[in-house]
Scaffold this active site. Structure first.
Site, PDB file in Angstrom:
ATOM      1  N   SER A 133       6.501  -5.054  56.831  1.00 14.58           N
ATOM      2  CA  SER A 133       7.160  -3.902  57.184  1.00 14.58           C
ATOM      3  C   SER A 133       7.476  -3.841  58.639  1.00 14.58           C
ATOM      4  O   SER A 133       6.607  -3.892  59.457  1.00 14.58           O
ATOM      5  CB  SER A 133       6.068  -2.659  56.630  1.00 14.58           C
ATOM      6  OG  SER A 133       7.097  -1.506  56.846  1.00 14.58           O
ATOM      7  N   LYS A 159      10.666  -5.879  54.834  1.00 13.04           N
ATOM      8  CA  LYS A 159      11.054  -4.346  54.619  1.00 13.04           C
ATOM      9  C   LYS A 159      11.405  -3.745  55.871  1.00 13.04           C
ATOM     10  O   LYS A 159      10.562  -3.702  56.693  1.00 13.04           O
ATOM     11  CB  LYS A 159       9.989  -3.911  53.791  1.00 13.04           C
ATOM     12  CG  LYS A 159       9.723  -2.327  53.933  1.00 13.04           C
ATOM     13  CD  LYS A 159       8.612  -1.809  52.949  1.00 13.04           C
ATOM     14  CE  LYS A 159       7.964  -0.651  53.654  1.00 13.04           C
ATOM     15  NZ  LYS A 159       6.805   0.049  52.815  1.00 13.04           N
ATOM     16  N   LYS A 161      12.201  -0.201  57.650  1.00 10.25           N
ATOM     17  CA  LYS A 161      12.277   1.406  57.655  1.00 10.25           C
ATOM     18  C   LYS A 161      13.562   1.715  57.990  1.00 10.25           C
ATOM     19  O   LYS A 161      14.343   1.295  58.821  1.00 10.25           O
ATOM     20  CB  LYS A 161      11.171   1.815  58.810  1.00 10.25           C
ATOM     21  CG  LYS A 161       9.749   1.405  58.299  1.00 10.25           C
ATOM     22  CD  LYS A 161       9.396   2.307  57.204  1.00 10.25           C
ATOM     23  CE  LYS A 161       7.937   1.942  56.822  1.00 10.25           C
ATOM     24  NZ  LYS A 161       7.192   2.808  55.546  1.00 10.25           N
ATOM     25  N   ASP A 187      12.630   1.059  53.215  1.00  6.75           N
ATOM     26  CA  ASP A 187      11.901   2.306  52.965  1.00  6.75           C
ATOM     27  C   ASP A 187      12.182   3.397  53.857  1.00  6.75           C
ATOM     28  O   ASP A 187      12.151   3.413  55.017  1.00  6.75           O
ATOM     29  CB  ASP A 187      10.209   1.870  53.381  1.00  6.75           C
ATOM     30  CG  ASP A 187       9.199   2.983  52.991  1.00  6.75           C
ATOM     31  OD1 ASP A 187       8.152   2.702  53.206  1.00  6.75           O
ATOM     32  OD2 ASP A 187       9.658   4.015  52.344  1.00  6.75           O
ATOM     33  N   GLU A 212      12.815   2.002  48.655  1.00  3.03           N
ATOM     34  CA  GLU A 212      11.435   2.822  48.625  1.00  3.03           C
ATOM     35  C   GLU A 212      11.553   4.352  49.071  1.00  3.03           C
ATOM     36  O   GLU A 212      12.119   4.805  50.052  1.00  3.03           O
ATOM     37  CB  GLU A 212      10.597   2.193  49.369  1.00  3.03           C
ATOM     38  CG  GLU A 212       8.816   2.574  49.213  1.00  3.03           C
ATOM     39  CD  GLU A 212       8.037   1.704  50.001  1.00  3.03           C
ATOM     40  OE1 GLU A 212       8.582   0.557  50.574  1.00  3.03           O
ATOM     41  OE2 GLU A 212       6.703   2.150  50.217  1.00  3.03           O
ATOM     42  N   ASP A 237       6.578   5.739  46.324  1.00  2.00           N
ATOM     43  CA  ASP A 237       5.647   5.349  46.844  1.00  2.00           C
ATOM     44  C   ASP A 237       4.945   6.833  47.200  1.00  2.00           C
ATOM     45  O   ASP A 237       4.024   7.167  46.096  1.00  2.00           O
ATOM     46  CB  ASP A 237       5.752   4.889  48.611  1.00  2.00           C
ATOM     47  CG  ASP A 237       4.608   4.736  49.502  1.00  2.00           C
ATOM     48  OD1 ASP A 237       4.986   4.284  50.662  1.00  2.00           O
ATOM     49  OD2 ASP A 237       3.588   5.425  49.049  1.00  2.00           O
ATOM     50  N   LYS A 261      -0.645   2.158  46.112  1.00  2.00           N
ATOM     51  CA  LYS A 261      -1.709   2.204  47.379  1.00  2.00           C
ATOM     52  C   LYS A 261      -2.844   3.010  46.844  1.00  2.00           C
ATOM     53  O   LYS A 261      -2.824   4.078  46.526  1.00  2.00           O
ATOM     54  CB  LYS A 261      -1.062   3.011  48.456  1.00  2.00           C
ATOM     55  CG  LYS A 261       0.061   2.464  49.046  1.00  2.00           C
ATOM     56  CD  LYS A 261       0.690   3.302  50.205  1.00  2.00           C
ATOM     57  CE  LYS A 261       1.975   2.938  51.008  1.00  2.00           C
ATOM     58  NZ  LYS A 261       2.252   3.809  51.934  1.00  2.00           N
ATOM     59  N   GLY A 289       0.974  -0.784  51.993  1.00  3.94           N
ATOM     60  CA  GLY A 289      -0.302  -0.678  53.313  1.00  3.94           C
ATOM     61  C   GLY A 289       0.105   0.416  53.960  1.00  3.94           C
ATOM     62  O   GLY A 289       0.839   1.258  54.132  1.00  3.94           O
TER      63      GLY A 289
HETATM   64  C1  NPQ Z   1       3.475  -0.504  56.139  1.00  2.15           C
HETATM   65  C2  NPQ Z   1       3.976   0.877  55.931  1.00  2.15           C
HETATM   66  O1  NPQ Z   1       5.128   0.879  55.904  1.00  2.15           O
HETATM   67  N1  NPQ Z   1       3.333   1.835  55.169  1.00  2.15           N
HETATM   68  C3  NPQ Z   1       3.626   3.146  54.790  1.00  2.15           C
HETATM   69  C4  NPQ Z   1       4.341   3.836  55.979  1.00  2.15           C
HETATM   70  C5  NPQ Z   1       2.983   3.888  57.279  1.00  2.15           C
HETATM   71  C6  NPQ Z   1       3.662   4.015  58.300  1.00  2.15           C
HETATM   72  C7  NPQ Z   1       3.034   4.129  59.490  1.00  2.15           C
HETATM   73  C8  NPQ Z   1       1.365   4.601  59.224  1.00  2.15           C
HETATM   74  C9  NPQ Z   1       0.684   4.743  60.344  1.00  2.15           C
HETATM   75  C10 NPQ Z   1      -0.574   4.960  60.240  1.00  2.15           C
HETATM   76  C11 NPQ Z   1      -1.151   5.243  58.931  1.00  2.15           C
HETATM   77  C12 NPQ Z   1      -0.435   4.995  57.921  1.00  2.15           C
HETATM   78  C13 NPQ Z   1       0.852   4.717  58.001  1.00  2.15           C
HETATM   79  C14 NPQ Z   1       1.846   4.430  56.961  1.00  2.15           C
HETATM   80  C15 NPQ Z   1       4.802   2.969  53.624  1.00  2.15           C
HETATM   81  O2  NPQ Z   1       4.680   1.967  52.999  1.00  2.15           O
HETATM   82  O3  NPQ Z   1       5.350   4.018  53.581  1.00  2.15           O
HETATM   83 MG    MG Z   2       6.500   3.597  51.750  1.00  2.00          MG
END
Ligand code: NPQ
Ligand code: MG
Length: 366
Positions: A133, A159, A161, A187, A212, A237, A261, A289
């Site tokens: 990501s 991926k 953002k 995402d 996403e 998600d 998740k 994640g």
């Molecule tokens: C890997 C990924 O993009 N994770 C989340 C977003 C995310 C982003 C930043 C974070 C910071 C601290 C704890 C959780 C977090 C989750 C998601 O899929 O939407």
């Molecule tokens: Mg997400």
């Protein structure tokens, strides 16, 4: 299994680089760990809640309070993971807090029986392909450098953002620089509304694997409307907090792919239920994640090895987020992570590293 005591531990983990999404920028993780102690084993669970309720309504201090006042006291003296789920069911929400506790009980139970998470969950592989990501960056050149670095590390899927004002340009730039064959997805973390549908339809030109969570977590009907107006598959998600949500989303046509998740849905037992439901409907799932330490990462990699996890997840290597992990680091090899084979989650915290990053511990006797 008799629980003799439970420890809640907070650790502060700096990130190797700021991680920016549509809901903010993170520079460190403030993680709540739960350790369940029994006469013949101990188990670990990681609460994925952020310091602030920006991804969802949960946050680390709130999760600690829910565990301390309601969830831990609700556990019977003798319990296993299934019993933990039943004991916590009367409490509404707090799924990340529940997930941490249920996972710690499951880890203790499996360590004493000698069974791995992978075996218990029904893993079908010994290693899993890994995506990465990539956050929102200050410029397109900086983004392209980051993507180039991850591709050279071997990640099999990128991926990005996105958010309004940072969507078409970064996607177009990655496609132009790295070609049409790099598996690519985006995402939005709920940054758009249905009025943005004509704009989001412009992403269809880039042959993305999925988009996403484009809309708000409670916009199930609007996601179904959006899915009829764009060709990029919609993946949810934040919207999917339970198997019931997954059933509703599939029935409504709100998504054709689900980011699973365990932290968001209350644990690995519910995550497997969602996997089974989605598979029965021909809906692909992949393992998302939450910037977990090696504790949460180990259990996620085991889950990602289930047969219905047919898309690469965000199960990146430890070094994607941390210079030093609290467990032996997960290292990417040929774009894959090995599934831990030892009892329980199959990894243990390195005590002196854990002690260095610990900001507080709290022991709750039973
Ligand atoms: C890997 C990924 O993009 N994770 C989340 C977003 C995310 C982003 C930043 C974070 C910071 C601290 C704890 C959780 C977090 C989750 C998601 O899929 O939407
Ligand atoms: Mg997400």
């Amino acid at each position: 299994m008799k629980i003799t005591g439970i420890e809640m531990r907070r650790i502060a983990m700096p990130l190797v680089a700021p991680f920016r999404t549509s809901f903010g920028t993170e520079t460190a993780r403030d993680v709540l760990l739960v350790r369940v102690v029994t006469p013949d084993s101990e188990g670990w669970g990681e609460c994925a809640a952020m310091s602030e309720p920006l991804y969802s309504s949960e946050y680390a201090d709130g999760a600690a309070e829910a565990l301390r006042r309601f969830l831990i006291p609700a556990l019977p003296a003798r319990v296993d993971a299934f019993g933990t789920g039943r004991a916590l069911a009367p409490f509404k929400g707090h799924r990340m807090a529940k997930a941490a506790l249920e996972t710690a009980v499951l880890d203790a139970q499996l360590r004493s029986s000698g069974q791995s998470f992978a075996s218990f969950l029904g893993a079908a592989a010994e290693r899993v392909p890994c995506g990465v990501s990539v956050g929102i960056m200050d410029s397109i050149p900086e983004l392209l450098d980051a993507v180039e670095g991850y591709l050279s590390e071997g990640y099999v899927r990128i991926k990005l953002k996105i958010q309004p004002g940072w969507d078409l340009a970064p996607v177009r730039a990655v496609r132009e620089r790295f070609g049409p064959d790099v598996p690519l997805q985006v995402d939005a973390n709920a940054a758009y509304t249905l009025t943005d549908a004509p704009h989001l339809a412009k992403l269809d030109a880039f042959d993305l694997l999925l988009i996403e969570q484009p809309l708000a977590n409670d916009d199930m009907v609007q996601h179904a409307a959006l899915a009829r107006r764009i060709t990029t598959p919609v993946c949810l998600d934040e919207s999917i907090e339970s198997a019931e949500h997954a059933a509703a989303a599939i029935t409504l046509g709100a998504c054709s792919i689900i980011n699973v998740k365990p932290a968001r849905v209350g644990g690995y037992l519910e995550a497997r239920r969602i996997h089974d439901l989605a598979r029965a409907h021909g809906v692909a799932v992949w393992c998302g994640g939450m910037l977990e330490t090696g504790i949460g990462r180990a259990a996620n990699v085991a889950l990602a090895a289930l047969p219905g996890f047919t898309l690469p997840g965000d199960t990146s290597a430890s070094r994607r987020y941390f210079a030093t992990d609290i467990t032996p680091p997960f290292e990417l090899r040929d774009g894959h992570l090995n599934v831990p084979a030892g009892p329980g989650i199959g990894v243990d915290p390195v005590q002196d590293i854990l002690d260095e990053v610990t900001t507080s511990t709290e022991w709750i006797t039973r």
